[in-house]
Design an enzyme around this catalytic site. Structure first.
Site, PDB file in Angstrom:
ATOM      1  N   ARG A 101       0.943  -1.103   0.068  1.00 17.61           N
ATOM      2  CA  ARG A 101       0.025  -0.232   0.054  1.00 17.61           C
ATOM      3  C   ARG A 101       0.885   1.200   0.111  1.00 17.61           C
ATOM      4  O   ARG A 101       0.551   2.340  -0.647  1.00 17.61           O
ATOM      5  CB  ARG A 101      -0.808  -0.185   1.273  1.00 17.61           C
ATOM      6  CG  ARG A 101      -2.166  -0.733   0.954  1.00 17.61           C
ATOM      7  CD  ARG A 101      -2.940  -1.196   2.144  1.00 17.61           C
ATOM      8  NE  ARG A 101      -4.090  -2.068   1.854  1.00 17.61           N
ATOM      9  CZ  ARG A 101      -5.112  -2.636   2.649  1.00 17.61           C
ATOM     10  NH1 ARG A 101      -4.614  -1.975   4.091  1.00 17.61           N
ATOM     11  NH2 ARG A 101      -5.761  -3.187   2.169  1.00 17.61           N
ATOM     12  N   TYR A 145      -5.990  -1.132  -6.985  1.00 22.11           N
ATOM     13  CA  TYR A 145      -5.667  -2.333  -6.260  1.00 22.11           C
ATOM     14  C   TYR A 145      -5.013  -2.142  -5.127  1.00 22.11           C
ATOM     15  O   TYR A 145      -5.023  -0.932  -4.405  1.00 22.11           O
ATOM     16  CB  TYR A 145      -4.663  -3.326  -7.228  1.00 22.11           C
ATOM     17  CG  TYR A 145      -3.283  -2.385  -7.865  1.00 22.11           C
ATOM     18  CD1 TYR A 145      -2.832  -1.257  -7.233  1.00 22.11           C
ATOM     19  CD2 TYR A 145      -2.629  -2.929  -8.837  1.00 22.11           C
ATOM     20  CE1 TYR A 145      -1.888  -0.729  -7.918  1.00 22.11           C
ATOM     21  CE2 TYR A 145      -1.535  -2.560  -9.622  1.00 22.11           C
ATOM     22  CZ  TYR A 145      -0.952  -1.326  -9.134  1.00 22.11           C
ATOM     23  OH  TYR A 145       0.084  -0.629  -9.315  1.00 22.11           O
ATOM     24  N   GLU A 146      -4.625  -3.174  -4.526  1.00 23.23           N
ATOM     25  CA  GLU A 146      -4.006  -3.242  -3.001  1.00 23.23           C
ATOM     26  C   GLU A 146      -5.221  -2.767  -2.101  1.00 23.23           C
ATOM     27  O   GLU A 146      -4.688  -2.027  -1.128  1.00 23.23           O
ATOM     28  CB  GLU A 146      -2.733  -2.467  -3.030  1.00 23.23           C
ATOM     29  CG  GLU A 146      -1.879  -2.924  -3.860  1.00 23.23           C
ATOM     30  CD  GLU A 146      -1.227  -4.561  -3.794  1.00 23.23           C
ATOM     31  OE1 GLU A 146      -1.892  -5.047  -2.975  1.00 23.23           O
ATOM     32  OE2 GLU A 146      -0.922  -4.905  -4.819  1.00 23.23           O
ATOM     33  N   GLY A 147      -6.408  -2.857  -2.270  1.00 25.28           N
ATOM     34  CA  GLY A 147      -7.329  -2.212  -1.499  1.00 25.28           C
ATOM     35  C   GLY A 147      -7.951  -0.968  -1.997  1.00 25.28           C
ATOM     36  O   GLY A 147      -7.168   0.120  -1.966  1.00 25.28           O
ATOM     37  N   GLN A 183      -9.632   1.907   1.848  1.00 24.35           N
ATOM     38  CA  GLN A 183      -8.666   2.632   2.669  1.00 24.35           C
ATOM     39  C   GLN A 183      -9.390   3.589   3.571  1.00 24.35           C
ATOM     40  O   GLN A 183      -8.786   3.719   4.734  1.00 24.35           O
ATOM     41  CB  GLN A 183      -7.678   3.483   1.638  1.00 24.35           C
ATOM     42  CG  GLN A 183      -7.174   2.620   0.668  1.00 24.35           C
ATOM     43  CD  GLN A 183      -6.244   1.241   1.316  1.00 24.35           C
ATOM     44  OE1 GLN A 183      -5.593   1.641   2.404  1.00 24.35           O
ATOM     45  NE2 GLN A 183      -6.266   0.276   0.955  1.00 24.35           N
TER      46      GLN A 183
END
Length: 595
Positions: free
Chosen positions: A296, A437-439, A444
């Site tokens: 992240r 991506y990555e959440g 977040q």
């Protein structure tokens, strides 16, 4: 073709003058990061980014990756040679553990290098970026045998790594995943299932790919409490520790994507593949989050990086393109468009966010180093608190802003920005994925509001608010700083009111917290960015007052950029506060069928 010059001077200013990284020379790794070494590393990484990676960016976008009938994947022309140059340069070892072949330098320095690489070629930089996350997870959760087996080759770069979370039916809600892990008599596991959106899942750059895979052991509890993490190498290791028999894992397809075409985004099929438990059974999500947090922050760097190269090219175009005349110009000829206030508005917006974002990322990376390397328990805790608080902010805010900045830079080009040969439309397409991506960024924001704010009684947020408040108080009597601190204090007050509103409403009405989350994240992000911008202005002013051989134009530009941030960007905190304070009523009023 777009151009790029790595911002070495800006980075050195942040590391040396704003963060005073040399204050930590007593810590492991920092003692080797002397000013000369830091400058040499940044200068050489700039050369690699500019001379080796940048020329391949458009090539990778145009060609993409190719999957062959046997499931193998070939990267775009030039990527393999570039990766070999990257590997031989030891870039993957920069901040890695010396016990496994790393150089042990601060992760802060590696973060700066990753910005340069991602600006020059985001798709390429993802291959070593994913590997770094896998290294972090194995380092934190692997047993001694696993560390010895995998880390040296991954740090050297001869092997790469991935993270395998998402499944066709299961993205953020990992409790729904179906990939199975069946225990075998020899302590291994048979892994079966399908993962999608796996960046760098299959390629021709390395001798082995070490997949980290989330799966559910037979009989495990339902939901996230039953998830375990496994090491599943593309090639199983033979008795000598080298790649041997092919494992039952394959690339079933390459995703057809909007951007980052040079990175192989794969559908990965696990057909009874041999896997090895990493960490404790049923504690896989915790182990994977070691990698996720690293990723992240890396995605936040990507948001900054693409914004920076887009900015540089927009500035170059604005200096050369002649259209219209300046408002105070009575001549007959056209002027460069950089004279026009609205073009300046776009360029200054991008510049202000980039400079503050770079400082915020490096400051947070430094906190990460301190959380692992400081001998002082209180300093480690405070640093870890700050990392936890700002990780979702850096990922969410800087990727949202990064995409918006790429669109602004494209706008500077007018119609030429929409044409492929100028490169701007690629930056817009590449930047878009960083918000997802990555959440996804909404996740977040929910993580920030739902988890991070309340952790340890709100200790991290209170410390942050206290630090910014002290900075404002200490500098409000400084004539040059007073306009900046006044605006920053107004933003800080808005943050305080937003936090109080969440405390009063979010617990009793969860939908209000969800409706407020994105605005709150951006409000906190503006205050964090504004704080760093003001810190840079303070240092620049002090150095100008000293006189000497400082670059006066460089320093004055820092002060002007900070003034623009406070004049034009910080007032957005009031809008975020006003929006989030309305709650969820109008947002949730329509029946789902009415949409």
């Amino acid at each position: 073709m777009p151009t790029y010059t790595a911002p070495v001077a800006d980075t050195l200013f942040v590391l040396n003058d704003v963060l005073s990284m040399q204050r930590h020379a007593n810590l492991p790794g920092f003692s080797d990061a002397t000013p000369d070494i830091v400058e040499a590393v940044l200068s050489e990484s700039a050369r690699v980014a500019q001379d080796i990676l940048l020329p391949l960016n458009a090539v990778g976008d145009a060609q993409g990756c190719t999957r062959h009938a046997d499931g193998s994947v070939t990267t775009p022309a030039g990527f393999k040679a570039a990766y070999e140059a990257w590997r031989e340069g030891g870039w993957g070892a920069l901040s890695a553990d010396p016990d496994f072949g790393g150089q042990g330098l601060p992760h802060t320095l590696a973060t700066a290098v990753s910005e340069f690489m991602s600006s020059a070629n985001m798709a390429f930089a993802m291959y070593p970026g994913l590997t770094a996350g896998a290294i972090a997870a194995i380092s934190a959760h692997g047993d001694p045998a696993q560390k010895k087996a995998y880390l040296p080759a991954m740090i050297e770069g001869t092997w790469t790594g991935t993270m395998n979370l998402t499944e066709p039916h299961c993205g953020t809600d990992l409790g729904l995943l179906r990939t199975r892990a069946v225990p075998q008599d020899d302590g291994r596991f048979s892994i079966s299932g399908q993962k999608i959106f796996i960046s760098a899942g299959e390629h021709d750059l390395s001798d082995n790919v070490i997949h980290l895979v989330l799966a559910r052991i037979e009989g495990a509890p339902a939901g996230v409490k039953g998830i375990s993490l496994f090491v599943v190498p593309k090639f199983l290791l033979d008795e000598s520790g080298r790649p041997g028999a092919r494992n039952a894992v394959s690339c079933g397809a390459l995703e057809e994507k909007m951007g980052i075409h040079g990175n192989a985004t794969c559908v990965m099929n696990y057909d009874g593949a041999t896997g090895f438990l990493l960490g404790e059974a049923h504690k896989g999500l915790r182990a994977m989050f070691t990698m996720m947090n690293e990723a992240r922050l890396g995605v936040g760097v990507q948001g900054l990086a693409v914004s920076e190269i887009a900015y540089q090219n927009a500035v170059a175009y604005a200096r050369e393109r002649r259209q219209g005349r300046a408002a105070n110009d009575g001549g007959a000829g056209a002027d460069p468009i950089i004279v026009h206030p609205d073009v300046r508005r776009m360029l200054m917006t991008i510049r202000a966010v980039n400079e503050a974002g770079r400082a915020l990322i490096l400051d947070t990376a430094l906190k990460g180093d301190l959380s692992h390397r400081s001998p002082d328990a209180a300093e480690r805790q405070a640093a870890d608190d700050r990392m936890g608080l700002l990780t979702p902010v850096i990922k969410g805010v800087l990727t949202d802003r990064g995409f918006d900045n790429c669109v602004l830079a494209q706008q500077v080009f007018g119609g030429h920005g929409y044409i492929r040969e100028w490169g701007m439309e690629q930056f817009v397409r590449d930047a878009r994925i960083a918000q997802i991506y990555e959440g996804a960024n909404g996740i977040q924001a929910l993580d920030l509001v739902g988890r991070k704010l309340a952790m340890n009684g709100g200790r991290a947020l209170q410390a942050f608010i206290g630090e910014v408040g002290r900075f404002c108080e200490e500098n409000r009597a400084d004539e040059a700083m007073a306009p900046l601190t006044k605006a920053l204090k107004k933003g800080l007050d808005d943050l305080g009111r937003a936090t109080a509103w969440l405390m009063q409403n979010g617990m009793s009405r969860p939908q209000d917290a969800g409706a407020a989350a994105t605005d709150y994240m951006h409000l906190l992000g503006l205050v964090a960015l504004g704080h760093m911008s003001a810190r840079m202005a303070k240092v620049a002013g002090d150095k100008l007052a000293e006189g000497g051989e400082h670059d006066a134009a460089f320093l004055e530009a820092k002060r002007v950029t900070a003034r623009f941030f406070m004049d034009r960007l910080m007032p957005e905190t009031a809008a975020h506060l006003a929006r989030l304070s309305t709650g969820a009523s109008s947002m949730m009023a329509l029946d789902a069928a009415a949409f």
